[in-house]
Design an enzyme around this catalytic site. Structure first.
Site, PDB file in Angstrom:
ATOM      1  N   GLU A   1      44.328  22.244  69.655  1.00 60.27           N
ATOM      2  CA  GLU A   1      43.551  23.361  70.173  1.00 60.27           C
ATOM      3  C   GLU A   1      42.257  22.762  70.731  1.00 60.27           C
ATOM      4  OE1 GLU A   1      42.735  26.406  67.277  1.00 60.27           O
ATOM      5  OE2 GLU A   1      41.631  27.599  68.744  1.00 60.27           O
TER       6      GLU A   1
ATOM      7  N   ARG B   1      49.123  16.426  55.871  1.00 55.27           N
ATOM      8  CA  ARG B   1      47.930  16.086  56.648  1.00 55.27           C
ATOM      9  C   ARG B   1      47.285  14.844  56.072  1.00 55.27           C
ATOM     10  NH1 ARG B   1      45.960  20.721  59.306  1.00 55.27           N
ATOM     11  NH2 ARG B   1      43.882  19.950  59.728  1.00 55.27           N
TER      12      ARG B   1
ATOM     13  N   LYS C   1      37.710  20.470  62.135  1.00 53.11           N
ATOM     14  CA  LYS C   1      36.855  20.551  63.316  1.00 53.11           C
ATOM     15  C   LYS C   1      35.713  21.531  63.098  1.00 53.11           C
ATOM     16  CE  LYS C   1      40.505  20.935  65.936  1.00 53.11           C
ATOM     17  NZ  LYS C   1      41.386  21.348  67.020  1.00 53.11           N
TER      18      LYS C   1
HETATM   19  P1  ATP Z   1      41.312  21.325  62.297  1.00 50.94           P
HETATM   20  O1  ATP Z   1      41.382  22.071  61.017  1.00 50.94           O
HETATM   21  O2  ATP Z   1      40.626  20.013  62.189  1.00 50.94           O
HETATM   22  O3  ATP Z   1      40.819  22.147  63.432  1.00 50.94           O
HETATM   23  P2  ATP Z   1      43.874  21.775  63.316  1.00 50.94           P
HETATM   24  O4  ATP Z   1      45.182  21.511  62.714  1.00 50.94           O
HETATM   25  O5  ATP Z   1      43.461  23.201  63.410  1.00 50.94           O
HETATM   26  O6  ATP Z   1      42.812  20.914  62.592  1.00 50.94           O
HETATM   27  P3  ATP Z   1      44.678  21.286  65.976  1.00 50.94           P
HETATM   28  O7  ATP Z   1      43.894  20.963  67.175  1.00 50.94           O
HETATM   29  O8  ATP Z   1      45.344  22.605  65.926  1.00 50.94           O
HETATM   30  O9  ATP Z   1      43.732  21.129  64.734  1.00 50.94           O
HETATM   31  O10 ATP Z   1      45.705  20.127  65.629  1.00 50.94           O
HETATM   32  C1  ATP Z   1      46.554  19.510  66.551  1.00 50.94           C
HETATM   33  C2  ATP Z   1      47.610  18.799  65.787  1.00 50.94           C
HETATM   34  O11 ATP Z   1      47.042  17.795  64.954  1.00 50.94           O
HETATM   35  C3  ATP Z   1      48.389  19.742  64.886  1.00 50.94           C
HETATM   36  O12 ATP Z   1      49.767  19.498  65.055  1.00 50.94           O
HETATM   37  C4  ATP Z   1      47.951  19.377  63.502  1.00 50.94           C
HETATM   38  O13 ATP Z   1      48.987  19.518  62.575  1.00 50.94           O
HETATM   39  C5  ATP Z   1      47.541  17.914  63.650  1.00 50.94           C
HETATM   40  N1  ATP Z   1      46.510  17.572  62.684  1.00 50.94           N
HETATM   41  C6  ATP Z   1      45.271  18.093  62.587  1.00 50.94           C
HETATM   42  N2  ATP Z   1      44.619  17.580  61.537  1.00 50.94           N
HETATM   43  C7  ATP Z   1      45.455  16.696  60.960  1.00 50.94           C
HETATM   44  C8  ATP Z   1      45.378  15.831  59.815  1.00 50.94           C
HETATM   45  N3  ATP Z   1      44.275  15.778  59.066  1.00 50.94           N
HETATM   46  N4  ATP Z   1      46.437  15.051  59.526  1.00 50.94           N
HETATM   47  C9  ATP Z   1      47.549  15.102  60.281  1.00 50.94           C
HETATM   48  N5  ATP Z   1      47.697  15.898  61.348  1.00 50.94           N
HETATM   49  C10 ATP Z   1      46.668  16.695  61.690  1.00 50.94           C
HETATM   50 MG    MG Z   2      43.892  24.704  64.563  1.00 55.54          MG
END
Ligand code: ATP
Ligand code: MG
Length: 573
Positions: free
Chosen positions: A35, A263, A273
């Site tokens: 995102e 994760r 984020k």
């Molecule tokens: P955040 O909570 O940091 O915003 P998110 O999952 O909402 O993380 P996205 O931009 O939606 O962030 O994530 C893009 C991809 O990266 C998703 O497929 C997510 O599963 C993966 N991802 C994000 N954080 C991690 C992590 N700590 N370990 C492994 N994969 C991750």
């Molecule tokens: Mg997200």
């Protein structure tokens, strides 16, 4: 660089291999779906290395980069650009396979209309509170909304009204009609669409209704022909809904399969984020690329190589169970890489002057210092030497402590790295006890650092920089951003866990003049220069450092400490 599937084993690659063996798919198609609401962090690197790694390993495979930009309020072009830059830096490429979920808004809308026509979705116009009160909980089934059994015609009209901006925000949502008694809360008539009067970075003001992740994501996966949709463990409970959407929305493609993995969590840092943005916006750090941040741009500015990050992701592997990885492992991977690649140089961070009293005044000579003992073929560079050199303040004590092997008056013979053997004779102290100068004599027959008669040198080897040619530098030392190992832990406010000593700035450090030439070359890259090409070094005995991409200039050298020399990581601990 990449390993072949046969060499790399984890449960996801096993599943893919099975699906290929059974003929279900010809080749895997994966996607990385960020995102664009912030900069990528090391957790994303795990997902990138997994998804793009699979695409590199399996013949005919590909990995899409998809911006999951269905939520207008927090998204921005700045993030879209930085995400692409970071993925490329890691060494991966999506080719022509760049997608924006927001380009499919029309299609999502059509899918929603199709569900309404099938009697599988309805517009609920209760208040948020009323809807929440009906949800029930894991032990109590939910109650059906009074709007649940509206006619298809009425639902179509109200959904149209939502789309036309005729209904205020929060006054209506589109819900799937599944099962209010389901033991899985996600199946209790989940929200598919909500009203938001917000500008979207891609579609501007065209839309005032936006699809939910759980609705848009499976449709997008199916449309793109994704075979294995890899996501983190939190989505396991959402999988029945994922499958429900895929099965009830008619898309002329095979059905993607969602697979969850754990994760990445690392100690002494936060990985969401939202929290990282808070650190930036509230000025706890200097920006998304502050060298203490776990963002990829922060790590890069700190001196992390893309190789070390990919190596880290390979070592942690992919599993189903959540755990926390030591930050020390990340540092270990960087140290290993830099030990192999970094040029050696001498720098004195807390300088004090050493005068070699029996060395002729006005005399200067030169020594050759190996650029990298791991790779002798990388040659040497020249350093000058004269009667006065800078050494580290802590390489001298006026009174020795037990086991101290460095300089103190009438102490053991020590080696000035690559130059001569010296013996400390005394020092000049200011009234407050601080050391103003240290005195020593040298053995003229020990040129290069070894005694002519083969006697044993009992003291330490000490690094130094010639006072005549030394250049001043600013050096930034970093510690963990959080002093608490689990700043994300329950009952904690992560801001209370910040380490007040995470940054120490030293000025007046002394470095070899050759570094000015390196800085000039870096300056020559001009305004567009980035951390990707910042020169990195091993300051002998001190650590690994790189030029700061933002602030280092040939006339004002600034170095970031990337990592210490000493390894605190214990494998198998
Ligand atoms: P955040 O909570 O940091 O915003 P998110 O999952 O909402 O993380 P996205 O931009 O939606 O962030 O994530 C893009 C991809 O990266 C998703 O497929 C997510 O599963 C993966 N991802 C994000 N954080 C991690 C992590 N700590 N370990 C492994 N994969 C991750
Ligand atoms: Mg997200």
């Amino acid at each position: 660089m990449s390993l072949q599937p046969a060499e790399r084993r984890d449960f996801i690659r096993d599943m893919i291999s099975d699906d290929l063996a059974s003929g279900k798919h010809q080749a895997p198609v994966t996607r990385f779906p960020p995102e664009p609401n912030g900069y990528l962090h090391i957790g994303h690197a795990k997902s990138i290395c997994l998804n793009f790694g699979i695409a590199q390993e399996f013949p005919g495979a590909r990995c899409h980069l998809r911006f999951d930009d269905t939520n207008p309020s927090k998204e921005d072009q700045e993030y879209v650009d930085s995400i692409q830059e970071d993925i490329r830096w890691l060494g991966f490429d999506w080719g022509d396979n760049l997608f924006f979920a927001s380009n499919m808004f029309d299609f999502f809308y059509e899918c929603a209309v199709a569900l309404i026509n099938k009697g599988l979705a309805y517009v609920d116009e209760q208040t948020v509170e009323e809807i929440r009160a009906q949800r029930g909980n894991v032990n109590v089934p939910g109650q059906e909304s009074p709007y649940r059994n509206r006619s298809v015609e009425e639902n179509l009209a109200r959904f149209q009204a939502m789309k036309n901006g005729e209904i205020p925000e929060g006054k209506a949502i589109l819900r799937a009609k599944i099962d209010m008694a389901s033991s899985n809360m996600n199946m209790r008539d989940p929200v598919l669409y909500r009203i938001m009067f917000a500008e979207h970075h891609n579609t501007g003001g065209t839309w005032c209704i936006y699809p939910m992740y759980d609705f848009a994501h499976p449709i997008q996966d199916a449309l793109e022909g994704i075979t294995h949709s890899l996501c983190s463990l939190e989505y396991e409970e959402h999988r029945p809904l994922y499958d429900w959407v895929v099965n009830n929305v008619s898309i002329p493609y095979h059905k993607p399969r969602q697979i969850e993995f754990a994760r990445l969590n690392i100690d002494h840092t936060v990985m969401s984020k939202r929290k990282l943005r808070q650190l930036v916006e509230q000025n706890y750090v200097s920006g998304w690329d502050d060298p203490r941040m776990p963002t990829l741009c922060g790590l890069r500015r700190r001196g992390y190589t893309s190789h070390s990050i990919r190596d880290f992701c390979e070592r942690i592997g992919v599993a189903k169970s959540a755990n926390t990885v030591e930050y020390a492992l990340l540092e270990h991977c960087l140290r290993e890489d830099l030990n192999d690649t970094a040029e050696r140089t001498m720098a004195v961070l807390r300088p004090v002057k050493l005068v070699i009293t029996n060395y002729p005044e006005g005399q200067t000579e030169t020594f050759e210092v190996e650029n990298n003992p791991v790779h002798p073929e990388q040659g040497t560079h020249t350093v000058t030497f004269s009667r006065e050199v800078w050494i580290e303040a802590d390489d001298f004590l006026p009174e020795p402590i037990p086991k101290y092997k460095r300089l103190y008056p009438n102490g053991p013979e020590c080696r000035l790295k690559g130059a001569y053997l010296i013996t400390c004779t005394g020092c000049k102290q200011a009234a407050d006890g601080s050391i103003e100068e240290i005195y020593a004599t040298y053995d003229p027959d020990s040129r290069g650092g070894d005694p002519a008669d083969g006697r044993k040198v009992k003291g330490a080897t000490i690094h130094w920089v010639d006072c005549q040619t030394a250049v001043d530098a600013e050096v930034r030392l970093y510690e963990n951003l959080f002093s608490d190992a689990q700043p994300d832990g329950p009952d904690k406010n992560f801001l209370d866990c910040l380490n007040p000593d995470s940054l120490t700035v030293l000025t007046g450090c002394k470095v070899e003049s050759a570094l000015v030439e390196e800085a000039k070359k870096y300056d020559a890259e001009g305004e567009g220069r980035t951390a990707k090409t910042a020169p990195g070094f091993q300051f002998m005995r001190v650590g690994y450092f790189c030029m700061d991409s933002r602030d280092c200039r040939a006339d004002h050298l600034v170095f970031n400490r990337s990592v210490l020399l000493k390894d605190s990581f214990k494998p198998g601990k």
